[in-house]
Design a protein around this motif. Structure first.
Motif, PDB file in Angstrom:
ATOM      1  N   ILE A  79      10.737  10.276  -1.209  1.00 33.88           N
ATOM      2  CA  ILE A  79       9.285  10.135  -1.013  1.00 33.88           C
ATOM      3  C   ILE A  79       9.002   8.895  -0.168  1.00 33.88           C
ATOM      4  CG2 ILE A  79       7.084   9.720  -2.190  1.00 33.88           C
ATOM      5  CD1 ILE A  79       8.186  11.346  -4.562  1.00 33.88           C
ATOM      6  N   ALA A  80       9.662   7.789  -0.534  1.00 34.49           N
ATOM      7  CA  ALA A  80       9.442   6.526   0.197  1.00 34.49           C
ATOM      8  C   ALA A  80       9.855   6.663   1.663  1.00 34.49           C
ATOM      9  CB  ALA A  80      10.228   5.402  -0.484  1.00 34.49           C
ATOM     10  N   THR A  81      10.985   7.316   1.890  1.00 38.05           N
ATOM     11  CA  THR A  81      11.462   7.496   3.264  1.00 38.05           C
ATOM     12  C   THR A  81      10.476   8.323   4.077  1.00 38.05           C
ATOM     13  OG1 THR A  81      13.737   7.347   2.493  1.00 38.05           O
ATOM     14  CG2 THR A  81      13.407   8.340   4.645  1.00 38.05           C
ATOM     15  N   GLU A  90       0.837  -1.215   0.000  1.00 35.76           N
ATOM     16  CA  GLU A  90       0.000   0.000   0.000  1.00 35.76           C
ATOM     17  C   GLU A  90       0.862   1.253   0.000  1.00 35.76           C
ATOM     18  OE1 GLU A  90      -2.929   0.184   3.096  1.00 35.76           O
ATOM     19  OE2 GLU A  90      -3.743  -1.755   2.525  1.00 35.76           O
ATOM     20  N   LEU A  91       1.899   1.215   0.828  1.00 35.77           N
ATOM     21  CA  LEU A  91       2.794   2.383   0.901  1.00 35.77           C
ATOM     22  C   LEU A  91       3.551   2.564  -0.421  1.00 35.77           C
ATOM     23  CD1 LEU A  91       4.184   2.052   4.545  1.00 35.77           C
ATOM     24  CD2 LEU A  91       2.694   3.843   3.680  1.00 35.77           C
ATOM     25  N   ALA A  92       3.961   1.457  -1.029  1.00 35.51           N
ATOM     26  CA  ALA A  92       4.667   1.542  -2.310  1.00 35.51           C
ATOM     27  C   ALA A  92       3.750   2.143  -3.379  1.00 35.51           C
ATOM     28  CB  ALA A  92       5.161   0.167  -2.728  1.00 35.51           C
ATOM     29  N   GLN A  93       2.471   1.735  -3.359  1.00 30.74           N
ATOM     30  CA  GLN A  93       1.513   2.324  -4.307  1.00 30.74           C
ATOM     31  C   GLN A  93       1.397   3.829  -4.073  1.00 30.74           C
ATOM     32  OE1 GLN A  93      -1.793  -0.189  -3.437  1.00 30.74           O
ATOM     33  NE2 GLN A  93      -1.077  -1.802  -4.801  1.00 30.74           N
ATOM     34  N   GLU A  94       1.378   4.201  -2.805  1.00 35.45           N
ATOM     35  CA  GLU A  94       1.279   5.624  -2.459  1.00 35.45           C
ATOM     36  C   GLU A  94       2.520   6.378  -2.959  1.00 35.45           C
ATOM     37  OE1 GLU A  94      -1.360   7.148  -1.309  1.00 35.45           O
ATOM     38  OE2 GLU A  94      -0.353   9.090  -1.174  1.00 35.45           O
ATOM     39  N   VAL A  95       3.666   5.717  -2.890  1.00 33.13           N
ATOM     40  CA  VAL A  95       4.896   6.356  -3.391  1.00 33.13           C
ATOM     41  C   VAL A  95       4.739   6.689  -4.872  1.00 33.13           C
ATOM     42  CG1 VAL A  95       7.352   5.985  -3.922  1.00 33.13           C
ATOM     43  CG2 VAL A  95       6.444   5.265  -1.709  1.00 33.13           C
ATOM     44  N   PHE A  96       4.296   5.700  -5.658  1.00 36.98           N
ATOM     45  CA  PHE A  96       4.179   5.934  -7.107  1.00 36.98           C
ATOM     46  C   PHE A  96       3.066   6.930  -7.427  1.00 36.98           C
ATOM     47  CE2 PHE A  96       6.430   1.809  -7.113  1.00 36.98           C
ATOM     48  CZ  PHE A  96       7.553   2.230  -7.806  1.00 36.98           C
ATOM     49  N   LEU A  97       2.023   6.921  -6.612  1.00 43.31           N
ATOM     50  CA  LEU A  97       0.960   7.922  -6.810  1.00 43.31           C
ATOM     51  C   LEU A  97       1.491   9.329  -6.553  1.00 43.31           C
ATOM     52  CD1 LEU A  97      -2.288   6.471  -5.208  1.00 43.31           C
ATOM     53  CD2 LEU A  97      -1.950   7.166  -7.570  1.00 43.31           C
ATOM     54  N   ARG A  98       2.292   9.455  -5.515  1.00 50.48           N
ATOM     55  CA  ARG A  98       2.853  10.783  -5.208  1.00 50.48           C
ATOM     56  C   ARG A  98       3.816  11.225  -6.297  1.00 50.48           C
ATOM     57  NH1 ARG A  98       3.084  12.182   1.125  1.00 50.48           N
ATOM     58  NH2 ARG A  98       1.082  11.238   1.599  1.00 50.48           N
ATOM     59  N   VAL A  99       4.547  10.254  -6.839  1.00 54.87           N
ATOM     60  CA  VAL A  99       5.433  10.589  -7.957  1.00 54.87           C
ATOM     61  C   VAL A  99       4.585  11.125  -9.108  1.00 54.87           C
ATOM     62  CG1 VAL A  99       6.931   9.611  -9.740  1.00 54.87           C
ATOM     63  CG2 VAL A  99       7.269   8.986  -7.354  1.00 54.87           C
ATOM     64  N   TYR A 100       3.497  10.433  -9.401  1.00 56.15           N
ATOM     65  CA  TYR A 100       2.633  10.873 -10.509  1.00 56.15           C
ATOM     66  C   TYR A 100       2.059  12.264 -10.229  1.00 56.15           C
ATOM     67  CZ  TYR A 100      -1.098  11.155 -13.860  1.00 56.15           C
ATOM     68  OH  TYR A 100      -1.920  11.607 -14.866  1.00 56.15           O
ATOM     69  N   ARG A 101       1.575  12.453  -9.002  1.00 55.76           N
ATOM     70  CA  ARG A 101       0.942  13.740  -8.670  1.00 55.76           C
ATOM     71  C   ARG A 101       1.968  14.883  -8.615  1.00 55.76           C
ATOM     72  NH1 ARG A 101      -2.338  10.899  -4.006  1.00 55.76           N
ATOM     73  NH2 ARG A 101      -4.174  10.211  -5.145  1.00 55.76           N
ATOM     74  N   VAL A 143      19.353  11.683  -0.143  1.00 55.19           N
ATOM     75  CA  VAL A 143      18.002  11.368   0.354  1.00 55.19           C
ATOM     76  C   VAL A 143      17.815  11.919   1.762  1.00 55.19           C
ATOM     77  CG1 VAL A 143      16.422   9.512   0.998  1.00 55.19           C
ATOM     78  CG2 VAL A 143      17.780   9.286  -1.069  1.00 55.19           C
ATOM     79  N   LEU A 144      18.836  11.713   2.612  1.00 60.25           N
ATOM     80  CA  LEU A 144      18.712  12.124   4.020  1.00 60.25           C
ATOM     81  C   LEU A 144      19.175  13.556   4.258  1.00 60.25           C
ATOM     82  CD1 LEU A 144      19.979   8.872   5.803  1.00 60.25           C
ATOM     83  CD2 LEU A 144      17.636   9.561   5.371  1.00 60.25           C
ATOM     84  N   LYS A 145      19.623  14.221   3.175  1.00 57.17           N
ATOM     85  CA  LYS A 145      20.134  15.596   3.261  1.00 57.17           C
ATOM     86  C   LYS A 145      21.325  15.685   4.229  1.00 57.17           C
ATOM     87  CE  LYS A 145      15.849  17.660   1.726  1.00 57.17           C
ATOM     88  NZ  LYS A 145      14.778  18.596   1.904  1.00 57.17           N
ATOM     89  N   LEU A 146      22.292  14.819   3.980  1.00 59.33           N
ATOM     90  CA  LEU A 146      23.517  14.788   4.786  1.00 59.33           C
ATOM     91  C   LEU A 146      24.724  14.825   3.852  1.00 59.33           C
ATOM     92  CD1 LEU A 146      22.718  11.817   7.209  1.00 59.33           C
ATOM     93  CD2 LEU A 146      22.832  14.209   7.855  1.00 59.33           C
TER      94      LEU A 146
END
Lengths: 219, 174
Positions: free
Chosen positions: A105-107, A76-87, A192-195
């Motif tokens: 996004i996934a993190t 479900e979370l992975a689907q949300e990741v790809f949806l956010r990428v699309y949006r 990704v972690l801004k380090l």
């Protein structure tokens, strides 16, 4: 088979795919940079986006699974990741690697989910007479046959690894998941972690030292 | 260089040895570990831990993942375009923030300018307040002023009572 199922659910997808194929043949995507494919999504190139999903869905599901330890929730979370990428296609800037953006996004989603469910997880209890929700197996402590012993030992080891990785501080945990299981380098993890790279290296080393101490009984 | 210093240097190089074996810092550390059992053991334990983590496997995606995602994407395609606020939020959350750097630099310069100006005004334009005078000193000053006024009045009174020096002069007898 999957295509048929997809078309049965969303017949309109075919139009988008045909429109996208006018931009590029399917084989072209492998030669293209992911960021370029992502930028083409703005012009409606859904075939390119489909290629990105196919390329990254397994790594992202695995990444999410190791964060939430539940396959259904991970998917479900992975689907949300790809949806956010699309949006977010309009706001995407090709200033970092596409995969860096994707893992950011996934993190974010994984960390938010972990925070939202912290109370539920801390209250969870293992019942020996009920099957495990992930593996579907029932803990069998009475059977001492050699293969069962090996299974129990393997399961204990996996559980210990999971618990100790999960109990690392948030950034160390994310860094280990990306480094050990996703094969990302310092620079990419740092993005990704801004380090900085050196801070990422130090973070990872501290994490592995902690794990060495916690897991010494299994080495 | 003594042994403990070399061991410390080797420990500092362990991250590269473990995580990036081709790094340039690794060669000297490897050479030291060949001769130092303590450092070698520490590195081997870290390597073993690193390898042990492979035991944590993740399952394959379920066969319905693609179908569910296709449905969700179909719905997302039919949604109205994201509003300005949503796009800004998305940009803030997921991008590197490089596009905001000129604006941030400008804002920082403005803050420094305004903040620095305020500080300069406070530090340079600020004059020390007139020291408070005690009531006693005030009273003494009033009495002094009054005294001066009385003296002036006395002087004037004396001047008025004094005889005219020229017009009243008696002519000499003949």
């Amino acid at each position: 088979m999957e295509d048929m199922a997809t078309l049965a659910i969303s017949p309109g997808l075919l139009e988008d795919l045909q429109a996208a194929e006018s931009h590029h043949a399917a084989g072209d995507f492998a030669q293209m940079d992911d960021a370029v494919i992502m930028l083409e999504l703005r012009t409606g190139n859904m075939a390119g986006f489909d290629y990105l999903i196919q390329k990254y869905r397994k790594p992202i599901i695995r990444f999410m699974y190791r964060m939430v330890h539940n396959q259904a929730v991970a998917e479900e979370l992975a689907q949300e990741v790809f949806l956010r990428v699309y949006r977010s296609r309009e706001t995407y800037r090709a200033e970092a690697r596409f995969s860096t953006w994707l893992y950011r996004i996934a993190t974010n989603l994984g960390v938010n989910h972990a925070r939202d469910t912290r109370r539920e997880r801390s209250a969870s209890t293992v019942y020996l007479d009920e099957p495990d929700p992930e593996s579907g197996t029932t803990p069998d402590v009475a059977d001492t046959a050699p293969d069962v012993e090996a299974k129990i030992l393997r399961r204990e080891r996996m559980e210990a690894i999971r618990q100790h990785v999960m109990s690392l501080p948030e950034r160390q945990r994310m860094a280990v998941l990306m480094h050990k299981y996703e094969g990302m380098d310092y620079r990419q993890i740092g993005e990704v972690l801004k380090l900085s790279e050196s801070a990422t290296k130090s973070l990872l080393f501290r994490a592995y030292q902690t794990l060495r101490e916690k897991l010494k009984d299994f080495i | 260089m003594n042994t403990s210093t070399i061991c410390q240097n080797t420990k500092a190089a362990l991250p590269d040895l473990l995580l990036d074996p081709a790094a340039s810092t690794s060669a000297a550390a490897r050479e030291h570990m060949d001769a130092c059992p303590g450092c070698r053991e520490e590195f081997q334990q870290l390597q073993a831990t690193f390898a042990l983590l492979d035991a944590w496997e993740a399952p394959e995606p379920s066969p319905y993942f693609d179908q569910k995602l296709a449905v969700l994407l179909r719905e997302a395609q039919n949604e109205p375009p994201a509003g300005w606020f949503e796009r800004l939020r998305s940009r803030m959350m997921f991008n590197t923030g490089r596009q905001f750097r000129p604006a941030l630099a400008g804002a920082l310069a403005l803050v420094l300018l305004v903040g620095g100006g305020t500080f300069a005004d406070l530090s340079l334009g600020h004059h020390p307040a007139t020291p408070q005078v005690s009531a006693t000193v005030n009273d003494l000053r009033i009495m002094d002023t009054n005294d001066q006024a009385f003296q002036t009045m006395d002087q004037l009174m004396q001047d008025e009572n004094a005889p005219a020096d020229t017009n009243t002069a008696t002519p000499p007898a003949s």
